[in-house]
Design a protein around this motif. Structure first.
Motif, PDB file in Angstrom:
ATOM      1  N   GLU A 209      -7.029  -6.762  -7.152  1.00 47.73           N
ATOM      2  CA  GLU A 209      -7.853  -5.378  -7.654  1.00 47.73           C
ATOM      3  C   GLU A 209      -7.921  -4.712  -6.423  1.00 47.73           C
ATOM      4  O   GLU A 209      -8.200  -4.800  -5.442  1.00 47.73           O
ATOM      5  CB  GLU A 209      -9.135  -5.713  -8.346  1.00 47.73           C
ATOM      6  CG  GLU A 209      -9.940  -4.717  -8.913  1.00 47.73           C
ATOM      7  CD  GLU A 209     -11.015  -4.886  -9.693  1.00 47.73           C
ATOM      8  OE1 GLU A 209     -11.731  -4.055 -10.544  1.00 47.73           O
ATOM      9  OE2 GLU A 209     -11.721  -5.914  -9.545  1.00 47.73           O
ATOM     10  N   ASP A 210      -7.440  -3.287  -7.051  1.00 56.30           N
ATOM     11  CA  ASP A 210      -7.763  -1.942  -5.871  1.00 56.30           C
ATOM     12  C   ASP A 210      -6.736  -2.473  -4.660  1.00 56.30           C
ATOM     13  O   ASP A 210      -6.891  -2.086  -3.525  1.00 56.30           O
ATOM     14  CB  ASP A 210      -9.275  -2.040  -5.215  1.00 56.30           C
ATOM     15  CG  ASP A 210     -10.037  -1.612  -6.404  1.00 56.30           C
ATOM     16  OD1 ASP A 210      -9.838  -0.697  -6.858  1.00 56.30           O
ATOM     17  OD2 ASP A 210     -11.203  -2.060  -6.447  1.00 56.30           O
ATOM     18  N   ASP A 211      -5.846  -3.193  -4.814  1.00 55.89           N
ATOM     19  CA  ASP A 211      -4.486  -3.187  -4.005  1.00 55.89           C
ATOM     20  C   ASP A 211      -3.925  -1.821  -3.690  1.00 55.89           C
ATOM     21  O   ASP A 211      -3.529  -1.158  -4.625  1.00 55.89           O
ATOM     22  CB  ASP A 211      -3.488  -4.056  -4.199  1.00 55.89           C
ATOM     23  CG  ASP A 211      -2.598  -4.511  -3.088  1.00 55.89           C
ATOM     24  OD1 ASP A 211      -1.847  -3.791  -2.782  1.00 55.89           O
ATOM     25  OD2 ASP A 211      -2.786  -5.825  -2.867  1.00 55.89           O
ATOM     26  N   PRO A 212      -3.696  -1.399  -2.297  1.00 59.24           N
ATOM     27  CA  PRO A 212      -2.992  -0.158  -2.308  1.00 59.24           C
ATOM     28  C   PRO A 212      -1.705  -0.051  -2.792  1.00 59.24           C
ATOM     29  O   PRO A 212      -1.136   1.099  -2.815  1.00 59.24           O
ATOM     30  CB  PRO A 212      -3.183   0.052  -0.755  1.00 59.24           C
ATOM     31  CG  PRO A 212      -3.365  -1.187  -0.263  1.00 59.24           C
ATOM     32  CD  PRO A 212      -4.197  -2.045  -1.129  1.00 59.24           C
ATOM     33  N   ARG A 213      -1.235  -1.137  -2.776  1.00 60.05           N
ATOM     34  CA  ARG A 213       0.270  -1.031  -3.609  1.00 60.05           C
ATOM     35  C   ARG A 213       0.384  -0.713  -5.012  1.00 60.05           C
ATOM     36  O   ARG A 213       1.268  -0.100  -5.565  1.00 60.05           O
ATOM     37  CB  ARG A 213       1.004  -2.344  -3.350  1.00 60.05           C
ATOM     38  CG  ARG A 213       1.226  -2.820  -2.144  1.00 60.05           C
ATOM     39  CD  ARG A 213       1.807  -4.052  -2.035  1.00 60.05           C
ATOM     40  NE  ARG A 213       0.810  -5.311  -2.468  1.00 60.05           N
ATOM     41  CZ  ARG A 213       0.699  -6.434  -2.385  1.00 60.05           C
ATOM     42  NH1 ARG A 213       1.991  -7.140  -2.127  1.00 60.05           N
ATOM     43  NH2 ARG A 213      -0.206  -7.364  -2.688  1.00 60.05           N
ATOM     44  N   ASN A 214      -0.717  -0.600  -5.614  1.00 59.46           N
ATOM     45  CA  ASN A 214      -1.066  -0.378  -7.220  1.00 59.46           C
ATOM     46  C   ASN A 214      -0.987   1.081  -7.272  1.00 59.46           C
ATOM     47  O   ASN A 214      -2.026   1.829  -6.896  1.00 59.46           O
ATOM     48  CB  ASN A 214      -2.135  -1.105  -7.795  1.00 59.46           C
ATOM     49  CG  ASN A 214      -2.124  -0.983  -9.259  1.00 59.46           C
ATOM     50  OD1 ASN A 214      -1.796   0.306  -9.757  1.00 59.46           O
ATOM     51  ND2 ASN A 214      -2.599  -1.783  -9.892  1.00 59.46           N
TER      52      ASN A 214
END
Length: 700
Positions: A209-214
């Protein structure tokens, strides 16, 4: 003496706003952390500001059109000329409450994450202080609007009590209209981004969750602010002023025949209670603190300490207010009505906490259903939400009966109804601190996202997650609180509508609303159906917007080379733009339905049909709102409970099933559910404003 009360109310409003300014300066004095944290926070701020700017542009067109319509009605003698201007000020202050709350939330998210690097208590204080700015801005602006209008109408324009109360009721319509736009628009934005980010990121791609790749992660964090902060601020501003002005209006009806009590006293008492509540809430905020190794229960206890203290003090102070202002022993039953409202608010909060917190059995059992897949956790969440409606209904029913009969309703129905309205004021009297415990949740949620995207130490994310999990519970509790007060306020507004019918059509008008009257019965069916239609429209809106986000996130994962390896940056702006366009497009129809249906029903079925509509919408809307809010809250906390390491923990099949449940619950708890409580009050406000047209031109 009423002027002294008004000045005291005005002083209470100013005190709340000064405290909000002082607290905001304290929050802004903390560091935002690293350059990367500042950059992420800046992107969230830019997206939130751009959304609100476009939303307010659309809303401005609606308010301009309504102002012209109301002005035309005033020209033909169907309203006073104060009504169009009261409508505008109500909408303006409602929007301003949400805007200020959003500004402080987007300024404090990185500061909360950075404070969590130092310790849990430090993070709690920063996030809670940001929530306090929101809470005291709402109550301060609400009381400011009310006290200024009351003073002007009474002392400058020399209107009588019934004329003052009639004009003041209408700025509730402006506040409710703005709140509905903010809740629906913000809710569609935030849940479209949240659902899109979770389904593609966590379920399909298997990234945290909240991964910068998303690509949807910034839109998700923007949505927390425009939906859960700006939308909630406008919503609770509307609830707060609605309860006060409905009680004031019924106070005039209750005491108009009593020569020993000035009608204006009965109008001013709800304002005085609200002003005292502000002082109690300010003191309560200083009691919120916790230890560094705090558990979930410790955190909840620290917030409850402040809210419970405020409630106890207002319960004590309310006694001399009623005794002095409303005739001593003769009206002491009204004090017990206020107590009933205070206690009902506490009990509804505890009921919501029980059904949605992962420290209790219902949510733990819901999490266990993930062992057999996403279908069973969805079924379990629906059942939990339906079951959770029983206790709030019993609590509100007992509150209504106590407030009505303790106030003398058996001998004087107007006094009984005034008591019910005062119970709603009692429930919301400590809104300053109650809203602070609610509004801090989105700040903590954003802080967790920033901690993840900025690559901070693992213990920082653990602390923000602890605050966020508690925020889910307090948010669900706040929604239950708002929905309970909405039911009481809607009942009071229904009584105000009947009084307005008598005023417009004449005292001898037929006010027998027997269920054997076909117009009442048809109106009842229409009203009961409205929350379902409204929920369907808003759920469908989230679904359509989320689909576009899912497609965009999949496209970026597929087409941007190196994105999944962390070597390329996602196009965050495209997801923010998609959510903005979708939410602005989808927020219009539900609001139009809420305004057009009561007028159209009245034109066909007359005021009898409108009363049936208001009764049906209040009952079914109350149940629907509780069901949706509690189901969503339980699904969310069941997911977080699994993420703590039980039932396979993060990344497991059980976790993926819980994420699916959470995505179903997102529009339940943050879009449709909380907007329904605005709907049932807006229906009453619109009906009151347009009663002249209904009485003059209805078919039946």
């Amino acid at each position: 003496m009423t002027n002294y009360i008004v000045w005291f109310t005005f002083a209470g409003a100013v005190l709340a706003l000064l405290f909000a300014v002082f607290t905001a300066k304290k929050v802004l004095s903390f560091s935002e952390g690293t350059d990367k944290m500042k950059k992420i926070a800046s992107s969230i701020r830019a997206g939130a500001n751009a959304y609100l700017k476009r939303q307010y542009t659309v809303v401005l067109v609606f308010f301009a059109a309504m102002f012209v319509i109301l002005l035309a009605m005033a020209f033909f003698g169907l309203l006073t000329y104060f009504v169009p201007f009261a409508f505008i000020t109500g909408g303006f202050f409602s929007a301003l409450s949400g805007f200020i709350g959003m500004k402080i939330a987007t300024a404090s998210n990185a500061r909360t994450a950075n404070a969590c690097r130092e310790g849990l208590n430090r993070g709690l204080r920063v996030a809670f202080s940001a929530g306090s700015v929101m809470g005291f801005t709402v109550v301060g602006l609400g009381l400011l609007d009310i006290s200024i209008w009351f003073f002007l109408l009474k002392n400058v324009f020399n209107l009588g009590p019934s004329e003052v109360s009639s004009a003041m009721l209408t700025f509730g319509m402006g506040a409710s209209s703005m709140a509905l736009f903010a809740r629906v628009g913000g809710g569609v934005f935030t849940k479209a981004a949240d659902v899109g980010a979770d389904l593609v990121g966590k379920v399909e791609a298997g990234i945290p969750e909240d991964d910068p790749r998303n690509p949807a992660v910034i839109a998700d964090n923007v949505g927390d602010n425009v939906g859960d902060v700006a939308g909630m601020g406008a919503d609770l501003y509307e609830s707060y002023v609605g309860s006060i002005i409905s009680a004031s209006a019924l106070g005039v009806a209750a005491f108009s025949a009593k020569t020993h009590i000035n009608d204006f006293f009965a109008m001013a008492v709800p304002m005085l209670l609200a002003a005292i509540g502000i002082i109690c809430s300010i003191i309560g905020t200083f009691l919120v603190r916790t230890k560094e190794n705090a558990t979930q229960k410790d955190l909840l206890r620290s917030l409850s300490r402040g809210t419970n203290f405020s409630a106890i003090v207002i319960a004590i102070v309310a006694f001399p207010i009623v005794w002095i202002c409303l005739g001593g022993k003769e009206s002491i039953g009204l004090y017990f009505a206020i107590l009933a409202g205070l206690l009902a608010g506490v009990f509804i909060g505890q009921s919501t906490e029980y059904f949605t917190s992962d420290t209790y059995k219902p949510t733990k059992h819901l999490a266990a259903k993930s062992e057999t897949g996403s279908a069973t956790i969805i079924i379990g969440g629906l059942g939990l939400g339906m079951l959770s409606t029983a206790l709030p209904v019993v609590i509100v029913a007992i509150c209504i009966l106590i407030a009505y009969f303790a106030s003398g309703g058996a001998n004087d129905a107007n006094l009984g109804l005034y008591g019910i309205a005062l119970s709603a004021v009692g429930m919301l009297s400590t809104l300053g601190i109650t809203l602070a415990t609610d509004a801090y949740g989105p700040v903590a949620d954003n802080a967790g996202g920033i901690a993840e995207m900025a690559g901070l130490e693992p213990e920082v994310r653990q602390r923000t997650d602890a605050l966020d999990s508690l925020g889910n519970t307090t948010a669900a509790t706040g929604k239950g609180f708002a929905i309970g007060s909405a039911a009481l306020t809607a009942l009071a507004l229904m009584a105000s509508y009947v009084n307005k019918v008598k005023e417009v059509a004449g005292a001898e008008v037929d006010v027998n609303f027997n269920l054997t009257n076909p117009t009442v019965l048809v109106g009842l069916f229409i009203g009961a159906c409205l929350p379902f239609v409204f929920a369907a429209l808003t759920m469908e809106s989230v679904g359509k917007a989320a689909q576009s986000v899912v497609i965009e996130v999949r496209r970026q994962f597929r087409e941007i080379k190196g994105l999944m390896e962390g070597k390329a940056e996602a196009d965050y702006a495209s997801c923010v733009d998609l959510c903005t366009k979708a939410s602005l497009r989808e927020m219009v129809l539900p609001t139009i339905v809420a305004i057009v249906v009561p007028v159209a029903t009245g034109m066909v079925l007359g005021y009898h049909g409108v009363v049936g509509l208001l009764a049906g919408a209040t009952v079914s809307g109350f149940l629907m709102a509780i069901f949706m809010s509690n189901s969503g809250g339980a699904w969310d906390n069941a997911k977080k409970y699994i993420e703590s390491g039980v039932h396979g923990g993060k990344g497991s099949e059980q976790h993926k099933g819980a994420v699916v449940g959470d995505t179903v619950g997102d529009p339940f708890k943050d879009t449709s559910g909380p907007a329904i409580n605005i709907l049932i009050k807006l229906l009453s406000m619109v009906s009151i404003v347009f009663v002249g047209i209904v009485v003059a031109f209805s078919i039946f």
